[in-house]
Design a protein around this motif. Sequence first.
Motif, PDB file in Angstrom:
ATOM      1  N   THR A 121       0.740  -1.231  -0.042  1.00  0.00           N
ATOM      2  CA  THR A 121      -0.053   0.052  -0.017  1.00  0.00           C
ATOM      3  C   THR A 121       0.882   1.298   0.010  1.00  0.00           C
ATOM      4  OG1 THR A 121      -0.225   0.048   2.331  1.00  0.00           O
ATOM      5  CG2 THR A 121      -1.986  -1.386   1.370  1.00  0.00           C
ATOM      6  N   ILE A 183      -6.469  -5.621   1.445  1.00  0.00           N
ATOM      7  CA  ILE A 183      -7.870  -4.827   1.249  1.00  0.00           C
ATOM      8  C   ILE A 183      -8.360  -4.042   2.453  1.00  0.00           C
ATOM      9  CG2 ILE A 183     -10.185  -5.662   1.447  1.00  0.00           C
ATOM     10  CD1 ILE A 183      -9.444  -8.172   0.039  1.00  0.00           C
ATOM     11  N   ASP A 184      -8.009  -4.399   3.598  1.00  0.00           N
ATOM     12  CA  ASP A 184      -8.312  -3.719   4.806  1.00  0.00           C
ATOM     13  C   ASP A 184      -7.689  -2.147   4.885  1.00  0.00           C
ATOM     14  OD1 ASP A 184     -10.088  -5.800   5.536  1.00  0.00           O
ATOM     15  OD2 ASP A 184      -8.752  -6.734   6.546  1.00  0.00           O
ATOM     16  N   SER A 186      -6.860  -0.427   2.476  1.00  0.00           N
ATOM     17  CA  SER A 186      -6.928   0.331   1.146  1.00  0.00           C
ATOM     18  C   SER A 186      -8.324   1.199   0.985  1.00  0.00           C
ATOM     19  CB  SER A 186      -6.771  -0.365  -0.009  1.00  0.00           C
ATOM     20  OG  SER A 186      -5.544  -1.387   0.076  1.00  0.00           O
ATOM     21  N   ASP A 187      -8.048   2.367   0.451  1.00  0.00           N
ATOM     22  CA  ASP A 187      -9.106   3.259  -0.028  1.00  0.00           C
ATOM     23  C   ASP A 187      -9.468   2.745  -1.234  1.00  0.00           C
ATOM     24  OD1 ASP A 187      -9.382   4.731   2.445  1.00  0.00           O
ATOM     25  OD2 ASP A 187      -7.595   5.950   1.719  1.00  0.00           O
ATOM     26  N   VAL A 188      -8.431   2.663  -2.253  1.00  0.00           N
ATOM     27  CA  VAL A 188      -8.573   2.206  -3.477  1.00  0.00           C
ATOM     28  C   VAL A 188      -7.775   0.816  -3.774  1.00  0.00           C
ATOM     29  CG1 VAL A 188      -7.945   2.847  -5.928  1.00  0.00           C
ATOM     30  CG2 VAL A 188      -8.769   4.693  -4.241  1.00  0.00           C
ATOM     31  N   ILE A 189      -8.339  -0.036  -4.184  1.00  0.00           N
ATOM     32  CA  ILE A 189      -7.587  -1.573  -4.448  1.00  0.00           C
ATOM     33  C   ILE A 189      -7.418  -1.444  -6.088  1.00  0.00           C
ATOM     34  CG2 ILE A 189      -8.273  -3.869  -4.724  1.00  0.00           C
ATOM     35  CD1 ILE A 189     -10.137  -3.499  -2.314  1.00  0.00           C
ATOM     36  N   LEU A 227     -15.265  -5.095   1.221  1.00  0.00           N
ATOM     37  CA  LEU A 227     -15.042  -3.921   0.327  1.00  0.00           C
ATOM     38  C   LEU A 227     -15.831  -2.630   0.456  1.00  0.00           C
ATOM     39  CD1 LEU A 227     -15.272  -6.390  -2.781  1.00  0.00           C
ATOM     40  CD2 LEU A 227     -13.209  -5.255  -1.800  1.00  0.00           C
ATOM     41  N   LYS A 230     -15.104   1.086  -0.455  1.00  0.00           N
ATOM     42  CA  LYS A 230     -13.729   1.242  -1.339  1.00  0.00           C
ATOM     43  C   LYS A 230     -14.059   1.593  -2.757  1.00  0.00           C
ATOM     44  CE  LYS A 230     -11.582  -1.983   2.072  1.00  0.00           C
ATOM     45  NZ  LYS A 230     -11.019  -0.562   2.752  1.00  0.00           N
ATOM     46  N   TRP A 232     -12.536   0.109  -6.326  1.00  0.00           N
ATOM     47  CA  TRP A 232     -11.477  -1.147  -7.158  1.00  0.00           C
ATOM     48  C   TRP A 232     -11.363  -0.815  -8.375  1.00  0.00           C
ATOM     49  CZ3 TRP A 232     -12.492  -7.022  -5.677  1.00  0.00           C
ATOM     50  CH2 TRP A 232     -11.676  -7.665  -6.255  1.00  0.00           C
ATOM     51  N   CYS A 248     -19.242  -1.303  -2.783  1.00  0.00           N
ATOM     52  CA  CYS A 248     -17.728  -1.044  -3.452  1.00  0.00           C
ATOM     53  C   CYS A 248     -17.971  -0.506  -4.893  1.00  0.00           C
ATOM     54  CB  CYS A 248     -16.787  -2.229  -3.463  1.00  0.00           C
ATOM     55  SG  CYS A 248     -15.204  -1.926  -4.346  1.00  0.00           S
TER      56      CYS A 248
END
Length: 271
Positions: A121, A183-184, A186-189, A227, A230, A232, A248
């Motif tokens: 990240t 995942i947890d 991140s704001d953007v995956i 998700l 967030k 993705w 998401c």
Amino acid sequence: MSRFFDLISDIHLDFWVKVDSNLRKMEKKIDLFVDSLVPTSPSNVLVIAGDLGHYNNQNVIMLRSLMRYYESIVMVRGNHDLYLVSGKQSKKYKWLSENRWREMKDFVNQLPGLFVLEGDTITLEGITFGGTGMWYDFSYGIIEHGKTREELDQIWSKEIRDRKFIKKQPDFAQEEIRFDRIIDESDVIVTHVGGDWSQLLLNARYVKGDSIPSFYFFDGSRWADRLSGKAWCFGHVHDHYDYMRNGCRFINNAKGYPRDNPGAKIKTVMI
């Protein structure tokens, strides 16, 4: 407070600008191509969700050109970033695609403001981006069409160029581990291969027994409850998407080949 970043994937540079031994001439063409992609008011951060092109020397020129507009560029590996498309390339990288990708990462590490995510990240402009290339797991054909893994293996070997041009396929289990750990936070995956194929089921050209999309997505449903809230960003398929599912926002802004989206540009995303 609104935050912004720019997004593109699947640039496939060598389909738009031919490799040229005249370096200066190629640089000028790449600059013009980049100019055509960038929006009028670009954000400070550009996300590239995989598939730069088939030649690292070209890709580096493009990244440098993009840095005329962006303070930071975040990228993940796409399947075409592993392609060895000729015997000369295969020999150069000792018949191992990972060697080509390792060279690309070495180039990126020498250019300030460029970041490759592989289970990592990074926070830029108040947004935490987390990503990895990810890979497809054949699950679409198994779940939607009742195919066996053996049947899909046969289709993959005959129909998908990954089988021919990637020397040693990525380890899906390792990609899952990388994906799970970002995942947890991140704001953007950011992945190259997407984890939700629900929009394919709205498109008649994909639902009439076509198993090829088995190599377009992986089954991300096991992470659905993590998700919400967030965004993705993904690529791989050259269709454009921007929709909500499981709380998401899923976004694909692929450039693709000239036949796909000739007018496609970098997209500014607000979150």
